[in-house]
Design a protein around this motif. Structure first.
Motif, short mmCIF file in Angstrom:
data_model
loop_
_atom_site.label_atom_id
_atom_site.label_comp_id
_atom_site.label_asym_id
_atom_site.label_seq_id
_atom_site.Cartn_x
_atom_site.Cartn_y
_atom_site.Cartn_z
N ALA A 164 0.83 -1.21 0.00
CA ALA A 164 0.00 0.00 0.00
C ALA A 164 0.87 1.26 0.00
CB ALA A 164 -0.93 -0.02 1.21
N LEU A 165 1.94 1.24 0.79
CA LEU A 165 2.85 2.38 0.84
C LEU A 165 3.50 2.62 -0.53
CD1 LEU A 165 4.65 4.53 2.22
CD2 LEU A 165 6.20 2.66 2.83
N GLU A 166 4.01 1.56 -1.13
CA GLU A 166 4.72 1.71 -2.40
C GLU A 166 3.77 2.12 -3.53
OE1 GLU A 166 7.37 -1.41 -3.45
OE2 GLU A 166 8.34 -1.47 -1.48
N LEU A 167 2.54 1.64 -3.49
CA LEU A 167 1.58 2.05 -4.51
C LEU A 167 1.20 3.51 -4.36
CD1 LEU A 167 -0.74 -1.09 -4.72
CD2 LEU A 167 1.00 -0.35 -6.35
N GLU A 168 1.15 3.99 -3.12
CA GLU A 168 0.92 5.42 -2.89
C GLU A 168 2.08 6.23 -3.47
OE1 GLU A 168 -1.10 8.71 -1.93
OE2 GLU A 168 -1.86 6.69 -1.60
N LEU A 169 3.30 5.73 -3.28
CA LEU A 169 4.47 6.41 -3.83
C LEU A 169 4.45 6.40 -5.36
CD1 LEU A 169 7.34 5.16 -1.48
CD2 LEU A 169 6.05 7.29 -1.38
N LEU A 170 3.92 5.33 -5.93
CA LEU A 170 3.83 5.24 -7.38
C LEU A 170 2.98 6.37 -7.95
CD1 LEU A 170 4.64 3.38 -9.78
CD2 LEU A 170 2.43 2.26 -9.50
N GLN A 171 1.87 6.65 -7.29
CA GLN A 171 1.03 7.75 -7.76
C GLN A 171 1.73 9.09 -7.54
OE1 GLN A 171 -2.97 7.50 -6.39
NE2 GLN A 171 -3.66 9.29 -7.54
N ARG A 172 2.50 9.21 -6.46
CA ARG A 172 3.26 10.44 -6.22
C ARG A 172 4.29 10.67 -7.34
NH1 ARG A 172 6.25 11.05 -0.50
NH2 ARG A 172 4.17 10.31 0.14
N ILE A 173 4.89 9.58 -7.81
CA ILE A 173 5.84 9.68 -8.93
C ILE A 173 5.12 10.16 -10.18
CG2 ILE A 173 7.29 8.32 -10.49
CD1 ILE A 173 8.01 6.61 -8.05
N GLY A 174 3.88 9.69 -10.38
CA GLY A 174 3.10 10.15 -11.52
C GLY A 174 2.90 11.64 -11.50
N ALA A 175 2.56 12.18 -10.33
CA ALA A 175 2.39 13.63 -10.20
C ALA A 175 3.72 14.36 -10.46
CB ALA A 175 1.86 13.97 -8.81
N PHE A 176 4.81 13.79 -9.95
CA PHE A 176 6.14 14.37 -10.18
C PHE A 176 6.47 14.44 -11.67
CE2 PHE A 176 10.58 13.19 -11.05
CZ PHE A 176 11.25 14.29 -10.54
N LEU A 177 6.18 13.36 -12.39
CA LEU A 177 6.48 13.34 -13.82
C LEU A 177 5.58 14.32 -14.58
CD1 LEU A 177 6.96 9.49 -14.40
CD2 LEU A 177 8.73 11.26 -14.29
N ASP A 178 4.31 14.43 -14.17
CA ASP A 178 3.41 15.39 -14.82
C ASP A 178 3.94 16.81 -14.70
OD1 ASP A 178 1.53 13.59 -15.78
OD2 ASP A 178 0.31 13.66 -13.95
N GLU A 179 4.52 17.13 -13.54
CA GLU A 179 5.03 18.48 -13.31
C GLU A 179 6.31 18.76 -14.10
OE1 GLU A 179 5.60 18.71 -9.14
OE2 GLU A 179 3.46 18.71 -8.64
N ARG A 180 7.05 17.70 -14.45
CA ARG A 180 8.36 17.89 -15.07
C ARG A 180 8.45 17.37 -16.50
NH1 ARG A 180 12.60 19.41 -12.70
NH2 ARG A 180 14.01 17.88 -13.67
N CYS A 181 7.30 17.27 -17.16
CA CYS A 181 7.30 16.78 -18.54
C CYS A 181 8.20 17.61 -19.44
CB CYS A 181 5.88 16.76 -19.11
SG CYS A 181 4.87 15.38 -18.50
N ASP A 182 8.10 18.93 -19.34
CA ASP A 182 8.90 19.79 -20.21
C ASP A 182 10.38 19.68 -19.87
OD1 ASP A 182 6.69 20.73 -21.59
OD2 ASP A 182 6.34 22.38 -20.19
N ALA A 183 10.72 19.71 -18.58
CA ALA A 183 12.12 19.65 -18.18
C ALA A 183 12.75 18.31 -18.54
CB ALA A 183 12.25 19.89 -16.67
N LEU A 184 11.97 17.23 -18.46
CA LEU A 184 12.49 15.90 -18.74
C LEU A 184 12.30 15.48 -20.20
CD1 LEU A 184 11.19 14.05 -15.54
CD2 LEU A 184 13.52 14.86 -15.99
N ALA A 185 11.62 16.33 -20.98
CA ALA A 185 11.38 16.06 -22.41
C ALA A 185 10.68 14.72 -22.62
CB ALA A 185 12.70 16.09 -23.18
N ILE A 186 9.59 14.51 -21.85
CA ILE A 186 8.81 13.28 -21.99
C ILE A 186 7.39 13.65 -22.41
CG2 ILE A 186 10.16 11.90 -20.38
CD1 ILE A 186 8.16 12.58 -18.19
N PRO A 187 6.67 12.72 -23.06
CA PRO A 187 5.31 13.01 -23.52
C PRO A 187 4.38 13.37 -22.37
CG PRO A 187 6.12 10.95 -24.45
CD PRO A 187 7.10 11.35 -23.40
N LYS A 188 3.44 14.27 -22.62
CA LYS A 188 2.45 14.67 -21.61
C LYS A 188 1.23 13.76 -21.75
CE LYS A 188 3.95 19.50 -21.74
NZ LYS A 188 3.57 20.92 -21.94
N ILE A 189 1.24 12.66 -21.00
CA ILE A 189 0.18 11.67 -21.15
C ILE A 189 -0.62 11.45 -19.87
CG2 ILE A 189 1.41 10.43 -22.98
CD1 ILE A 189 2.25 8.36 -20.91
N GLY A 190 -0.44 12.30 -18.86
CA GLY A 190 -1.18 12.15 -17.62
C GLY A 190 -0.71 10.97 -16.80
#
Length: 483
Positions: A164-190
């Motif tokens: 449960a803890l790690e799955l919560e962190l997984l969603q936190r990583i998703g939010a992190f990637l959404d915020e840094r799409c431009d800086a990381l040059a990755i597709p904006k796919i939600g």
């Protein structure tokens, strides 16, 4: 812990194929976010394990040991173990995650069973002296009672909280990637929304009651397939224990001294069982195996395919299958509009997804059709590539079950190639399954309304009439594709 000093882009890049090297930075940053948020004792344990490895240990070895200590990374490693976008040395290391030697003490396993079932002696149950194998969340041990032998799948102590803890962190990583799409040059796919869907499915790993339902449904679905075996359930099942038949066999990826013809037959069996069977089902909801890695698939001594571990499974609804079949049909006819409409239908009811950009989707489909050429038929690998591009470039979203099906196809395709069979095995299974079902349903078509698609092939009589008008063109494509 200062994970930034230990994990960086340069260490990740060699693990990826050249075409995917640009993902090394987002992967390394996401891993730092994940590890930094773990409890301090878990971080210390990971560091101690890494420090204990010899100085000659490769990066691939270190990644595998890290994955063993985190259930979510363990499951991810199993999924990627045969992904050809990764470095071969890393894939080799990750394959060890498909079935690990047991590490949970026998006393701990017995204590869990006594707590869940009551004293084993009173039930006449004798445990094996050693567990058979260990997975990301559970350990498997054999037993015998007064009537038969079987195995217990037992959740590891404290695994529910850790997952449960790690799955919560997984969603936190998703939010992190959404915020840094431009800086990381990755597709904006939600990413946060996508990881939320993944999290919901991965929670089923520790819901053994869900797996028990899946096992019962799978046994019913494959009851008439003589070459397929699904372990039967025993009466000693609880929320933390699954009791089932003990089966013999070797991992499907270890075919031994099979000839090339036998390897192709094995690949065909895999594809027809795990792809064609659910796709051409006539049921309203067709169950499919969501985690077909080599550790979950055995080849029995009598040649049967044994399907293990149904904790991750999904369903394809009738309209899902209809959309996929008609997207393929549209590609065969080079009907851009039909393919666009069917892809849009796949994402129409995605929980958190907004509608796909229709014009961007049209451009993606046009490009994919151009790549087919005149004399090529679309296969499932083509369809998966099309949906990948539609997600990245047009914002296509989908239900969690469809995301799982797409992931399962990737895993299955890579596994088939590892067995030594042709890359076209899935496409051939799809073609033969379609043809077989089309002939079987033909008599009933004379008594069915012209626009009804209540068939395994999901084609109405009107659809077939349209195909007949295109027959000379399609015949030429089939001939050149399969000769």
């Amino acid at each position: 812990m200062n994970w930034d000093a230990l994990i960086h882009e340069a260490s990740v890049e060699p693990l990826l194929a050249a075409d995917y090297a640009h993902f090394s930075r987002p992967i390394s940053e996401a891993l730092v976010v994940f590890l930094s948020a773990l409890p301090q004792d878990a971080q210390q344990e990971i560091l101690a394990t890494q420090a204990a490895l010899p100085s000659t240990a490769t990066t691939a070895e270190r990644v595998r040991r890290l994955a063993q200590q985190c259930p979510v990374l363990h499951k991810l490693g199993q999924t990627l173990a045969r992904d050809r976008r990764l470095d071969p040395a890393l894939r080799c290391e990750l394959r060890a995650l498909e079935s690990l030697p047991p590490s949970v003490p026998l006393e701990t396993i017995r204590a869990t069973l006594d707590q869940e079932l009551g004293p084993l002696d009173r039930l006449g149950i004798r445990l094996d002296q050693q567990a058979i194998a260990e997975a990301s969340v559970a350990v498997v041990i054999g037993y015998r009672d007064e009537r038969r032998s079987g195995v217990f799948k037992v959740l590891k102590p404290g695994i529910e909280e850790r997952l449960a803890l790690e799955l919560e962190l997984l969603q936190r990583i998703g939010a992190f990637l959404d915020e840094r799409c431009d800086a990381l040059a990755i597709p904006k796919i939600g990413y946060e929304d996508a990881f939320f869907l993944v999290r919901d499915k991965l929670q089923d790993e520790v819901r053994l009651g869900v797996e028990q339902r899946h096992l019962a449904l799978a046994a019913e679905q494959y009851a008439e397939r003589a070459r397929v075996q699904v372990p039967g359930l025993h009466e000693y099942c609880t929320a933390r224990v699954t009791a089932m038949d003990r089966v013999a066999g070797r991992k499907i990826s270890e075919p031994g001294h099979l000839s090339m013809r036998e390897r192709r037959d094995t690949a065909q069996l895999l594809a027809s069982t795990l792809l064609a069977q659910p796709l051409f089902s006539t049921q309203e909801q067709a169950l499919f195996h969501g985690d077909p890695h080599a550790g979950n698939l055995l080849l029995a001594p009598d040649g049967r395919l044994v399907l293990l571990d149904w904790s991750l499974a999904g369903t394809l609804r009738q309209r899902d299958r209809e959309a996929m079949v008609h997207a393929m049909l549209g590609a065969m006819l080079r009907d851009e509009g039909l393919v666009v409409d069917m892809l849009a239908a796949l994402s129409a009811d995605a929980p958190a997804g907004k509608p796909a950009d229709k014009e961007a989707l049209r451009a993606v489909v046009r490009e994919a059709l151009c790549r087919l050429g005149y004399d090529q038929l679309p296969g499932f690998s083509w369809l998966v590539g099309l949906t990948d591009a539609a997600v990245e470039k047009a914002g296509l979203a989908a239900r969690a079950d469809l995301l799982m099906f797409r992931k399962a196809l990737h895993t299955l395709n890579d596994l088939v190639i590892d067995i030594g069979a042709s890359e076209r095995s899935l496409d051939l299974a799809l073609f033969f399954g379609f043809t077989e079902n089309l002939f079987a349903e033909w008599p009933r078509r004379w008594l069915t309304a012209p626009d009804s698609r209540a068939f395994a092939t999901r084609l109405s009589n009107w659809d077939l009439t349209g195909l007949m008008f295109q027959y000379p063109l399609l015949a030429a494509r089939f001939w050149t594709a399969f000769i």
